[in-house]
Design an enzyme around this catalytic site. Structure first.
Site, PDB file in Angstrom:
ATOM      1  N   SER A  19       0.849  -1.187   0.000  1.00 35.52           N
ATOM      2  CA  SER A  19       0.000   0.000   0.000  1.00 35.52           C
ATOM      3  C   SER A  19       0.893   1.249   0.000  1.00 35.52           C
ATOM      4  O   SER A  19       1.853   1.332   0.763  1.00 35.52           O
ATOM      5  CB  SER A  19      -0.884  -0.010   1.257  1.00 35.52           C
ATOM      6  OG  SER A  19      -1.615   1.195   1.335  1.00 35.52           O
ATOM      7  N   ALA A  48       2.872   2.182  -2.350  1.00 31.73           N
ATOM      8  CA  ALA A  48       4.112   2.041  -3.139  1.00 31.73           C
ATOM      9  C   ALA A  48       4.054   2.829  -4.442  1.00 31.73           C
ATOM     10  O   ALA A  48       5.093   3.198  -4.995  1.00 31.73           O
ATOM     11  CB  ALA A  48       4.397   0.566  -3.421  1.00 31.73           C
ATOM     12  N   SER A  53      -2.306  -7.334  -4.313  1.00 32.57           N
ATOM     13  CA  SER A  53      -2.154  -8.755  -4.705  1.00 32.57           C
ATOM     14  C   SER A  53      -0.979  -9.420  -3.984  1.00 32.57           C
ATOM     15  O   SER A  53       0.032  -9.744  -4.599  1.00 32.57           O
ATOM     16  CB  SER A  53      -2.048  -8.917  -6.227  1.00 32.57           C
ATOM     17  OG  SER A  53      -1.194  -7.994  -6.846  1.00 32.57           O
TER      18      SER A  53
HETATM   19  P1  ADP Z   1      -0.690   2.545  -4.049  1.00 32.85           P
HETATM   20  O1  ADP Z   1      -1.687   2.630  -5.167  1.00 32.85           O
HETATM   21  O2  ADP Z   1       0.422   1.582  -4.350  1.00 32.85           O
HETATM   22  O3  ADP Z   1      -1.309   2.311  -2.724  1.00 32.85           O
HETATM   23  P2  ADP Z   1      -0.411   5.426  -4.429  1.00 32.85           P
HETATM   24  O4  ADP Z   1      -0.202   5.541  -5.912  1.00 32.85           O
HETATM   25  O5  ADP Z   1      -1.788   5.692  -3.917  1.00 32.85           O
HETATM   26  O6  ADP Z   1       0.079   3.966  -3.953  1.00 32.85           O
HETATM   27  O7  ADP Z   1       0.615   6.392  -3.651  1.00 32.85           O
HETATM   28  C1  ADP Z   1       1.997   6.453  -3.993  1.00 32.85           C
HETATM   29  C2  ADP Z   1       2.634   7.769  -3.526  1.00 32.85           C
HETATM   30  O8  ADP Z   1       4.049   7.712  -3.779  1.00 32.85           O
HETATM   31  C3  ADP Z   1       2.103   8.988  -4.265  1.00 32.85           C
HETATM   32  O9  ADP Z   1       1.987  10.043  -3.343  1.00 32.85           O
HETATM   33  C4  ADP Z   1       3.215   9.268  -5.295  1.00 32.85           C
HETATM   34  O10 ADP Z   1       3.280  10.630  -5.665  1.00 32.85           O
HETATM   35  C5  ADP Z   1       4.479   8.850  -4.555  1.00 32.85           C
HETATM   36  N1  ADP Z   1       5.612   8.453  -5.425  1.00 32.85           N
HETATM   37  C6  ADP Z   1       6.902   8.910  -5.350  1.00 32.85           C
HETATM   38  N2  ADP Z   1       7.698   8.371  -6.277  1.00 32.85           N
HETATM   39  C7  ADP Z   1       6.914   7.541  -6.993  1.00 32.85           C
HETATM   40  C8  ADP Z   1       7.161   6.696  -8.140  1.00 32.85           C
HETATM   41  N3  ADP Z   1       8.359   6.582  -8.717  1.00 32.85           N
HETATM   42  N4  ADP Z   1       6.114   5.986  -8.603  1.00 32.85           N
HETATM   43  C9  ADP Z   1       4.895   6.074  -8.032  1.00 32.85           C
HETATM   44  N5  ADP Z   1       4.597   6.851  -6.962  1.00 32.85           N
HETATM   45  C10 ADP Z   1       5.595   7.584  -6.457  1.00 32.85           C
END
Ligand code: ADP
Length: 200
Positions: A14, A16, A86
């Protein structure tokens, strides 16, 4: 080009970056003329998987449902993007085999970020609660996460920008011939080819 369906399977803890990357990838691929659909874990849990919890059985059911929709889309030429934690290897592999069995490609992407960084970032405020014991069965804290053994791509979201992660993933799709090259790259390659031809 663009008619061969595929499933891009983003897996990781979560926070990531799965949702962020899925949305940017959908925009990028859409701009290149690829039909895409995103299945976001959080969203699926409010409709298709409404009522499911976070036991292993329920998590597996959720993933099988997402996988099934990805399979239907992929075999009809769509680029399906799954953005769901997953956590279990076996069901991820099962979904992959089903999609490949239909002649579409399954590309597993490990969206990797150390838990210490995620807890620090805590975009949804969930790690603080999970670490305080307020959320039962929270992946990576009080519930398992089985890392992929041989993902097609690993993006290190604690070290690279979102743009770099998107680029690494789109390059994999380009190399597999699933999407057309980015326009800027195409121009550069054509120019290079022209220069080489003139020089020879
Ligand atoms: P998930 O869907 O895996 O739970 P989110 O996309 O909701 O995660 O949140 C990821 C956070 O990490 C966001 O705030 C995003 O801006 C930040 N972040 C920093 N670097 C990256 C990267 N390389 N790829 C994706 N998100 C990133």
């Amino acid at each position: 080009m663009g008619s061969k369906g595929f499933t891009l399977w983003l897996t990781g803890l979560s926070g990531a970056g799965k949702t962020t990357l899925a949305a940017l990838l959908a925009t990028e691929l859409g701009a290149r003329g690829v039909n895409v659909e995103v299945l976001d874990g959080d969203e699926v849990r409010t409709n298709l998987s409404k009522g499911l919890g976070f036991s292993k059985d329920d998590r597996d059911t959720n993933i099988r449902r997402i996988g099934y929709v990805c399979r239907l889309l992929s075999r009809n030429g769509v680029g399906a993007i799954s953005a769901a934690i997953s956590p279990y290897r076996e069901v991820r592999d099962e979904v992959g085999r089903a999609i490949e069995g239909d002649g579409a490609e399954f590309i597993e992407v490990f969206v990797k970020c150390p838990i210490a960084v995620l807890a620090e970032r805590d975009v949804k405020g969930l790690y603080k609660k999970a670490l305080a014991g307020e959320i039962a069965a929270f992946t990576g804290v009080s519930d398992p996460y089985e890392e992929p053994l041989s993902p097609a791509v690993i993006v290190h979201t604690d070290q690279e920008s979102v743009e770099t992660s998107v680029r690494v993933i789109t390059r994999e799709l380009e190399q597999r011939g699933l999407i057309p090259e980015a326009y800027a790259d195409k121009l550069q390659n054509e120019e290079f080819g022209l220069c080489a031809a003139l020089e020879s």
